[in-house]
Scaffold this active site. Structure first.
Site, PDB file in Angstrom:
ATOM      1  N   ASP A 361      45.334  48.942  40.898  1.00 28.99           N
ATOM      2  CA  ASP A 361      45.322  48.052  39.737  1.00 28.99           C
ATOM      3  C   ASP A 361      46.091  48.647  38.540  1.00 28.99           C
ATOM      4  O   ASP A 361      46.141  49.856  38.379  1.00 28.99           O
ATOM      5  CB  ASP A 361      43.846  47.846  39.349  1.00 28.99           C
ATOM      6  CG  ASP A 361      43.642  46.648  38.472  1.00 28.99           C
ATOM      7  OD1 ASP A 361      44.631  46.067  38.017  1.00 28.99           O
ATOM      8  OD2 ASP A 361      42.463  46.296  38.237  1.00 28.99           O
ATOM      9  N   ARG A 437      33.948  39.951  35.127  1.00 31.56           N
ATOM     10  CA  ARG A 437      34.980  40.980  34.907  1.00 31.56           C
ATOM     11  C   ARG A 437      36.143  40.383  34.084  1.00 31.56           C
ATOM     12  O   ARG A 437      37.286  40.582  34.425  1.00 31.56           O
ATOM     13  CB  ARG A 437      35.487  41.533  36.243  1.00 31.56           C
ATOM     14  CG  ARG A 437      35.956  42.985  36.149  1.00 31.56           C
ATOM     15  CD  ARG A 437      36.753  43.418  37.381  1.00 31.56           C
ATOM     16  NE  ARG A 437      37.004  44.858  37.346  1.00 31.56           N
ATOM     17  CZ  ARG A 437      37.971  45.460  38.008  1.00 31.56           C
ATOM     18  NH1 ARG A 437      38.771  44.788  38.776  1.00 31.56           N
ATOM     19  NH2 ARG A 437      38.127  46.755  37.935  1.00 31.56           N
ATOM     20  N   LYS A 470      46.986  45.978  49.300  1.00 35.39           N
ATOM     21  CA  LYS A 470      45.519  45.910  49.175  1.00 35.39           C
ATOM     22  C   LYS A 470      45.222  44.608  48.454  1.00 35.39           C
ATOM     23  O   LYS A 470      45.606  44.427  47.300  1.00 35.39           O
ATOM     24  CB  LYS A 470      45.014  47.106  48.372  1.00 35.39           C
ATOM     25  CG  LYS A 470      43.512  47.125  48.156  1.00 35.39           C
ATOM     26  CD  LYS A 470      43.097  48.423  47.481  1.00 35.39           C
ATOM     27  CE  LYS A 470      41.637  48.430  47.061  1.00 35.39           C
ATOM     28  NZ  LYS A 470      41.310  49.628  46.269  1.00 35.39           N
ATOM     29  N   ASP A 472      42.674  42.299  46.840  1.00 35.70           N
ATOM     30  CA  ASP A 472      41.332  42.443  46.275  1.00 35.70           C
ATOM     31  C   ASP A 472      40.788  41.091  45.803  1.00 35.70           C
ATOM     32  O   ASP A 472      41.547  40.134  45.607  1.00 35.70           O
ATOM     33  CB  ASP A 472      41.415  43.430  45.105  1.00 35.70           C
ATOM     34  CG  ASP A 472      40.123  44.187  44.886  1.00 35.70           C
ATOM     35  OD1 ASP A 472      39.076  43.742  45.387  1.00 35.70           O
ATOM     36  OD2 ASP A 472      40.157  45.216  44.197  1.00 35.70           O
ATOM     37  N   MET A 473      39.495  41.005  45.588  1.00 37.00           N
ATOM     38  CA  MET A 473      38.839  39.785  45.106  1.00 37.00           C
ATOM     39  C   MET A 473      37.558  40.238  44.421  1.00 37.00           C
ATOM     40  O   MET A 473      36.615  40.609  45.099  1.00 37.00           O
ATOM     41  CB  MET A 473      38.519  38.919  46.332  1.00 37.00           C
ATOM     42  CG  MET A 473      38.177  37.480  46.055  1.00 37.00           C
ATOM     43  SD  MET A 473      36.410  37.277  45.800  1.00 37.00           S
ATOM     44  CE  MET A 473      36.260  35.533  45.860  1.00 37.00           C
ATOM     45  N   ASN A 474      37.563  40.220  43.078  1.00 34.64           N
ATOM     46  CA  ASN A 474      36.505  40.933  42.369  1.00 34.64           C
ATOM     47  C   ASN A 474      35.468  40.111  41.629  1.00 34.64           C
ATOM     48  O   ASN A 474      34.797  40.619  40.739  1.00 34.64           O
ATOM     49  CB  ASN A 474      37.142  41.926  41.395  1.00 34.64           C
ATOM     50  CG  ASN A 474      37.651  43.150  42.118  1.00 34.64           C
ATOM     51  OD1 ASN A 474      36.997  43.656  43.021  1.00 34.64           O
ATOM     52  ND2 ASN A 474      38.831  43.613  41.760  1.00 34.64           N
ATOM     53  N   CYS A 520      39.829  43.571  50.478  1.00 37.41           N
ATOM     54  CA  CYS A 520      38.862  44.257  49.612  1.00 37.41           C
ATOM     55  C   CYS A 520      38.221  43.202  48.732  1.00 37.41           C
ATOM     56  O   CYS A 520      38.857  42.207  48.384  1.00 37.41           O
ATOM     57  CB  CYS A 520      39.617  45.278  48.757  1.00 37.41           C
ATOM     58  SG  CYS A 520      38.639  46.094  47.494  1.00 37.41           S
ATOM     59  N   ASP A 542      33.190  50.402  47.525  1.00 36.55           N
ATOM     60  CA  ASP A 542      33.674  51.228  46.419  1.00 36.55           C
ATOM     61  C   ASP A 542      32.897  52.538  46.359  1.00 36.55           C
ATOM     62  O   ASP A 542      33.298  53.460  45.655  1.00 36.55           O
ATOM     63  CB  ASP A 542      33.506  50.480  45.081  1.00 36.55           C
ATOM     64  CG  ASP A 542      34.663  49.522  44.813  1.00 36.55           C
ATOM     65  OD1 ASP A 542      35.678  49.606  45.531  1.00 36.55           O
ATOM     66  OD2 ASP A 542      34.546  48.702  43.883  1.00 36.55           O
TER      67      ASP A 542
END
Ligand code: GLA
Length: 721
Positions: A361, A437, A470, A472-474, A520, A542
């Site tokens: 990131d 977030r 990578k 991601d999905m947060n 992720c 994580d």
């Protein structure tokens, strides 16, 4: 090859080990008669009598309440009072559906589910069971596939509105399995961020017990998996029957114990995130569910799932290939980096033998923290003045591959994308969106948003030499609304989101077949068979603390093989738990997966660097076995202080054994470990000690393994025949 035998009243699917038997009762009711160990012949009299039916010919739903009949795909609104697989609402507002057999056809090969992730490969047979409700004009095709090389039955259902009115599917399960008794424990995987997939085992009792997700992702709170195990079942022995969804969105997985001691297992889309309008001529396909049975305990169950993953779920050039040892800069720098800092980290990584450098990131937009820029997939020239291409070339010049982090499904309110296209975010008109977030979720049900996401990622991949992504999905779903969907279709949004995501992923993996994708979601928040169909590895958690990872990787391995789990060595004190563990322990645990590092190696003392080099050399030499060998769990972290597992190469000539103890136990003898999966007729040398033992001896008497002094002690041994 597996067989599908169709006779007047019975349909029998079987391979060398398992049988699945459907009965066709008078009037065309599809009854479920048997699933378990392979049988040669089957007389339905007994099982039907158990449920109050004299014979297939004498069945009448009028006198014999459907409530007691085991069915293949029970629907709401007839005589069955249990939770059923299907709820269909007609235009008059009523919901009842009476599906009767139209035809049963077997064919070679595995059915496909266009637009959805699904198991594949041709060493299978498919059964198409076509049923119809005459009043509604609804046709349901129940799909079953049985594989030759693993004890899995795959299932899905396709609905086609052949009538004249609009129908609404309010529930359409992927799998329903009626069992004649309820002497089972329900095993599920539940947890949260940084402690994903804890094993929960409980006795089933009358009523419903389930796990589910309403998060728009399969989630870390519950996994789309359930096992029913006999109370006496353990790792090595006992009957277990398990199912998992090949799906990554909101789901339901549960069991309903009936009043006459029956159990009904059901998995599928979560009703509260689902509803599907079927206009005349339209069809709907459920996600796939996979079902296995074993009498070899959880070890047998996992063997079937692992084989399914490697042979029938994962695609592309990395499906059977060694995965590169990577170093990811996230915990080394978080958002605070520039080109020079990254290259200093990458250079050290190259020196010790790492193969892939991943920039996480913070490389795009103005992303100096997590408050902004998601959606603006343009390199931040403040941090990387020479651009991504130059960085990637410099990393390549060090002899490393180059990987990049994206979170493509998201949009930050503080982003150029949001300023230009606020309508791209999932939202409810008039309601202040809830941020997670500091970000919102893109409405992937929209084709313009799908195009945007696809092009944003594809442009970066086309313009820069990138070997790994990578993805991601947060954050999870809130404000589940789309500005584009009509009110009557709004309930379709969560599933349409998944279909949009799958279509983007399918296009990307086709255009970039050489890129290795790792999935992720804040760690392991979307670890499922659906994602694995597009991306051959998933960041497991994580939480990289070695002792936490013993539990997380142990439980993840119930369904997923080592090659599916990203697992890295990170710095101490660990950033999630604060714990200090020896580097060797962190490495021993991490090497049972896609191995890598999550730290700046420049910060390690020279002795530790020498140790890192030795670890990397060893991982490279054992990688094929570690990733693709047969994985057996030996000592459970859920039952004591020790965790042990072994991975054995398919020819059984090489094995890697791992034992880790969380807390030192003074004044105790070294543990004696019974190994599994070896060839009893071969003699094995333990490379680290030079001792030799028979395979039979190691699996019966066992191997005594002294552990180093102190907490978090760990040993990893190589056995060679
Ligand atoms: C998530 C991922 C981490 C890291 C961060 C970056 O939390 O799980 O590995 O990529 O996002 O923001």
């Amino acid at each position: 090859m597996p067989e599908i035998i169709i006779t007047k009243n019975l349909i029998h699917l079987r391979n060398a080990h398992i049988s699945y038997i459907i009965g066709i009762l008078k009037g065309g009711f599809a009854a479920h008669l048997y699933f378990g160990k392979r049988v040669e012949a089957f007389n339905p009299a007994s099982i039907l009598r158990r449920h109050g039916v004299k014979s297939p010919e004498e069945f009448s739903e009028q006198e014999c309440a459907l409530n007691h009949v085991p069915q293949e795909y029970p629907s709401y609104g007839l005589g069955d009072m249990r939770e059923g697989a299907l709820i269909v609402r007609a235009e008059d507002g009523t919901a009842s559906c009476d599906l009767r057999l139209v035809s049963a056809e077997a064919e070679d090969g595995k059915y496909a589910l266009p637009g959805l992730p699904a198991s594949f490969r041709e060493n299978a047979k498919t059964l198409r069971l076509k049923l119809r409700d005459e009043l509604l004009g609804l046709e349901a095709t129940l799909l079953y596939a049985i594989f030759e090389d693993c004890d899995i039955i795959a299932r899905s259902a396709v609905f086609m509105n052949r009538g004249k009115q609009t129908l609404t599917l309010e529930r359409a399960a992927s799998l329903c399995l009626d069992l004649p008794d309820s002497r089972w424990d329900l095993v599920t995987l539940s947890g949260d961020w940084a402690r994903e997939r804890e094993i929960i085992r409980r006795r089933i009792t009358p009523g419903e017990m389930s796990v589910s997700s309403l998060r728009g992702a399969s989630s870390y709170v519950a996994s789309p998996f359930t096992a029913l195990a006999r109370p006496e079942t353990n790792e090595a022995s006992g009957e277990v029957l398990a199912a998992a969804l090949v799906y990554s969105g909101s789901f339901y997985a549960g069991v309903d114990v009936g009043s006459r001691d029956t159990a009904r297992l059901m998995l599928g889309l979560n009703d509260r995130h689902f509803g599907w309008r079927l206009e005349p001529g339209e069809s709907f396909t459920t996600p796939e569910a996979v079902l296995t049975w074993s009498d070899q305990g959880f070890d047998g169950m996992s063997a079937a799932f692992h084989r399914l993953c490697v042979e029938h779920i994962v695609r592309g050039k990395y499906a059977h290939a060694p995965r590169p040892i990577l170093l990811n800069n996230w915990e080394a720098t978080y958002f605070g980096f520039d080109e020079e800092k990254l290259l200093t980290i990458a250079k050290k990584a190259a020196e010790v033998g790492v193969e892939l450098f991943v920039l996480d990131d913070g490389w795009f937009g103005q992303r100096d923290n997590d408050h902004s820029s998601l959606g603006d997939w343009v390199v931040d020239r403040k941090k990387l003045p020479n651009g991504l291409k130059s960085l990637s070339e410099k990393v390549h010049a060090l002899g490393l591959k180059f990987g990049l982090w994206f979170e493509p499904e998201m949009i930050s309110p503080d982003s150029d994308l949001y300023r230009a296209h606020p309508e791209y975010a999932m939202q409810i008109r008039g309601r202040t969106p809830i941020e997670g977030r500091w970000q919102l979720i893109l409405d992937l049900s929209r084709t313009d948003v799908q195009e945007y996401v696809y092009n944003a990622v594809a442009t970066i991949l086309r313009e820069n030499p990138i070997d790994y992504v990578k993805w991601d999905m947060n954050r999870n779903f809130t404000n589940v609304g789309s500005l584009e969907l009509s009110p009557e279709r709004m309930r379709e949004l969560p599933h349409r989101y998944m279909l949009g995501l799958y279509s983007i992923l399918e296009r990307l993996i086709r255009e970039f077949p050489d890129v290795l994708f790792e999935s992720c979601a804040s760690g392991g928040g979307r670890f499922d068979l659906g994602m694995l169909h597009y991306m051959p590895q998933t960041w497991c958690s994580d939480n990289t603390d070695a002792l936490s990872r013993c539990r997380i990787q142990w439980s993840t391995s119930l369904v997923f093989p080592p090659f599916a789990m990203g697992s890295h060595v990170s710095a101490v004190p660990n950033h999630q738990s604060g714990r200090i563990t020896p580097q060797q322990t962190r490495a021993n645990v991490a090497m049972s997966g896609c191995f890598g590092f999550e730290l700046d190696l420049n910060k390690l003392p020279e002795e530790e660097i020498e140790q890192v080099k030795a670890i990397i050399t060893r991982v490279k030499s054992l990688r094929q076995t570690l990733l693709y060998g047969d994985f057996h769990r030996l000592l459970s972290p859920y039952e004591g202080h020790d965790t042990a597992w072994i991975t054995v190469s398919p020819d059984k000539r090489e094995a890697v054994l791992m034992l880790t103890r969380d807390l030192a136990q003074p004044n105790t003898d070294a543990p004696m470990l019974r190994l599994r999966g070896l060839d009893p007729a071969l003699t094995y040398t333990v490379e680290e000690t030079g001792e030799t033992y028979g395979g039979d001896e190691l699996m019966t008497s066992g191997l005594c393994i002294p552990l180093p002094w102190g907490d978090a002690a760990s040993v990893s041994l190589t056995l060679r025949a």
